[in-house]
Design an enzyme around this catalytic site. Sequence first.
Site, PDB file in Angstrom:
ATOM      1  N   HIS A 162       0.840  -1.208   0.000  1.00  0.00           N
ATOM      2  CA  HIS A 162       0.000   0.000   0.000  1.00  0.00           C
ATOM      3  C   HIS A 162       0.876   1.259   0.000  1.00  0.00           C
ATOM      4  CE1 HIS A 162      -3.153  -2.589   2.299  1.00  0.00           C
ATOM      5  NE2 HIS A 162      -3.593  -2.438   1.054  1.00  0.00           N
ATOM      6  N   LYS A 198     -18.207  -5.919   7.702  1.00  0.00           N
ATOM      7  CA  LYS A 198     -16.926  -6.554   8.026  1.00  0.00           C
ATOM      8  C   LYS A 198     -16.250  -5.761   9.138  1.00  0.00           C
ATOM      9  CE  LYS A 198     -13.253  -7.568   5.112  1.00  0.00           C
ATOM     10  NZ  LYS A 198     -12.735  -7.580   3.747  1.00  0.00           N
ATOM     11  N   ARG A 216      -1.747  -6.091  -8.486  1.00  0.00           N
ATOM     12  CA  ARG A 216      -0.651  -6.998  -8.130  1.00  0.00           C
ATOM     13  C   ARG A 216      -0.516  -8.065  -9.208  1.00  0.00           C
ATOM     14  NH1 ARG A 216      -3.148  -8.116  -2.343  1.00  0.00           N
ATOM     15  NH2 ARG A 216      -4.877  -8.242  -3.801  1.00  0.00           N
ATOM     16  N   SER A 226      -3.028  -7.636   3.038  1.00  0.00           N
ATOM     17  CA  SER A 226      -3.269  -7.441   4.477  1.00  0.00           C
ATOM     18  C   SER A 226      -3.626  -8.764   5.130  1.00  0.00           C
ATOM     19  CB  SER A 226      -4.405  -6.437   4.692  1.00  0.00           C
ATOM     20  OG  SER A 226      -4.030  -5.162   4.233  1.00  0.00           O
TER      21      SER A 226
END
Length: 161
Positions: A19, A43, A92, A130
């Site tokens: 990040h 969440k 990514r 993460s």
Amino acid sequence: MNPEICVYAGSFDPVTSGHLDIIRRGAAVFPKLIVAVLRNPAKKGTFSVEERLSMLARSCSDIPNVVFDSFDGLLVDYMRKVDAGVILRGLRAVSDFENEFQMAQLNRQMNPQVETFFLMTSPEHAYLSSSAVREIAMFGGDVSGFVPAAVLDEVTQKLRK
Ligand code: PNS
């Protein structure tokens, strides 16, 4: 919508070195970068939104044109609220593409004035997430290469229980 204001939105639970790489490179291109943490009622997350914002701010203390905020609801509505014309996303691996393609298309359909810009993640962060950081830290692994130095202690202490 101002094309000089860019929003990098995400969960950042917690911020990773990947990040930070995108934030640094985004801030070098856009005059103002807003890092926006999603308040997701569906969440709960490992870190509270306030903890995530504090970790982001500590990680980016040397980048002058970055500010931090949180939002709930649709990202395109938040973009309107802050008059930002660009959404920044990091890509990514190829596996990110489908989801990112869908989000970018839907966001553009909801607000054609908003463009999504993608930065290719630097190769050393290509497989970082993460959730992987949380799992490694939870089982006592060393995450010093995966999170900014400024948040290493907090991440390790919270997860190593
Ligand atoms: O860190 P993430 O999980 O990759 O971030 C995803 C995020 C927060 C950018 C995305 O889920 C989002 O924009 N959520 C807000 C709700 C919304 O606008 N949904 C429509 C997208 S198609």
